[in-house]
Design a protein around this motif. Structure first.
Motif, short mmCIF file in Angstrom:
data_model
loop_
_atom_site.label_atom_id
_atom_site.label_comp_id
_atom_site.label_asym_id
_atom_site.label_seq_id
_atom_site.Cartn_x
_atom_site.Cartn_y
_atom_site.Cartn_z
N LYS A 102 0.88 -1.12 -0.04
CA LYS A 102 -0.05 -0.01 -0.11
C LYS A 102 1.11 1.14 -0.15
CE LYS A 102 -3.91 2.08 2.11
NZ LYS A 102 -5.07 1.70 3.38
N LEU A 103 1.89 1.19 0.79
CA LEU A 103 2.65 2.42 0.86
C LEU A 103 3.58 2.45 -0.38
CD1 LEU A 103 3.56 2.02 4.58
CD2 LEU A 103 2.28 4.09 3.87
N ALA A 104 3.90 1.51 -0.81
CA ALA A 104 4.79 1.55 -2.22
C ALA A 104 3.87 2.19 -3.33
CB ALA A 104 5.18 0.16 -2.72
N GLU A 105 2.52 1.47 -3.51
CA GLU A 105 1.54 2.29 -4.33
C GLU A 105 1.40 3.78 -4.29
OE1 GLU A 105 -1.07 -2.06 -5.32
OE2 GLU A 105 -1.72 -0.33 -3.61
N MET A 106 1.48 4.12 -2.86
CA MET A 106 1.19 5.57 -2.53
C MET A 106 2.50 6.41 -2.86
SD MET A 106 -0.66 5.11 0.95
CE MET A 106 -0.81 7.00 1.16
#
Length: 290
Positions: free
Chosen positions: A213-217
């Motif tokens: 999720k943090l990588a996608e953000m």
């Protein structure tokens, strides 16, 4: 089963006791033997009735009983185990060309002199980076054009927040000057993690879903990532990163999205940390299918 029928027919024939001429019941010398045989039959029937439950218990225990746990030693063992788990979890059979593209050198060889407990993780990671460990893992300042904010050199991936924290405790010898970042959802808000990733990060530890999720953000950068440590330790129920169904699927989704290409480019290495069993994932899958 035939024996049981024989016993039943004998009992039915001797249901009423024999009598003497005087009309009094005649005691047969076979009575104690027949009673003993009847008790023996009941005991046998009772024993047989338990067998299905015992069989069921063995089946139910299979998914959580991980036998022959041992740390993988050579990079070749790491590679074979990793690829086997990849094929099994994704339901695919890699071609010889695909298998050849993933080399032994992509997997970290850990020291055999130090046990692979969570408390020793810092020592192992330090050895992996050799002479560059201080610069790569301890320095707190950003370096323009070289080290950007939110780009760790080491990423530890565990099946749970509890395991993740356990691994972080083992890394304390490397995180005194530059704090490690926790990347899991338990008691941690995404906004808090985004704020922590706005400074230099050398080491981060978390679970697959929150990392993705943090990588996608784009809050978590992976351009500097050199080593991913996969926590292979099992919990009290025998589950691990590769055998807990939902977490396993989330990990392989993360791997295919962000790590596989870097691995093939030679910019990333994988460290399987802890004792493993090649049967772990297979046992879990059988349980799901039943």
């Amino acid at each position: 089963m035939a024996t049981k029928n024989i016993f039943k027919s004998k009992h039915s024939k001797n249901k009423h006791p024999q009598t003497s001429k005087s009309g009094k019941p005649r005691r047969s010398s076979l009575a104690p033997t027949k009673q003993l045989t009847k008790n023996k039959l009941k005991s046998k029937q009772k024993s047989n009735s338990k067998k299905p439950n015992l069989k069921k218990q063995v089946i139910d225990e299979k998914p959580v009983k991980i036998d022959e746990l041992k740390p993988l030693v050579s990079p070749d063992e790491h590679r074979k185990f990793f690829l086997d788990q990849f094929e099994f979890a994704n339901g695919v059979k890699l071609s010889s060309l695909e298998l050849e593209s993933i080399k032994d050198t992509y997997f970290v060889k850990l020291s055999e002199d130090v046990s692979q407990d969570a408390s020793n993780l810092g020592r192992h990671v330090k050895d992996v980076f050799e002479s560059t460990w201080k610069e790569m893992l301890c320095a707190p300042q950003l370096v323009e054009g070289k080290i950007d904010a939110g780009n760790p050199a080491v990423l530890v991936i565990s099946a749970s927040a509890v395991n993740s924290l356990d691994m972080l405790r083992g890394l304390r010898i490397l995180t005194k000057e530059c704090q490690a970042v926790k990347l899991f959802s338990k008691h941690m808000k995404v906004d808090e993690q985004v704020a922590m990733l706005k400074k230099r990060v050398n080491i981060a530890s978390g679970t697959p879903s929150r990392i993705k999720k943090l990588a996608e953000m784009e809050a978590l950068g992976l351009s500097r990532l050199s080593v991913i440590v996969l926590d292979m330790r099992t919990d009290v129920k025998g589950y691990s990163l590769f055998s807990l169904p939902q977490v396993r699927d989330e990990f392989w989704d993360l791997y295919k999205s962000y790590f596989h290409e870097r691995l093939l480019e030679g910019n990333l290495r994988i460290c399987l940390y802890g004792s493993v069993s090649a049967k772990a994932g297979r046992h879990m899958k059988k349980s799901e299918d039943q």
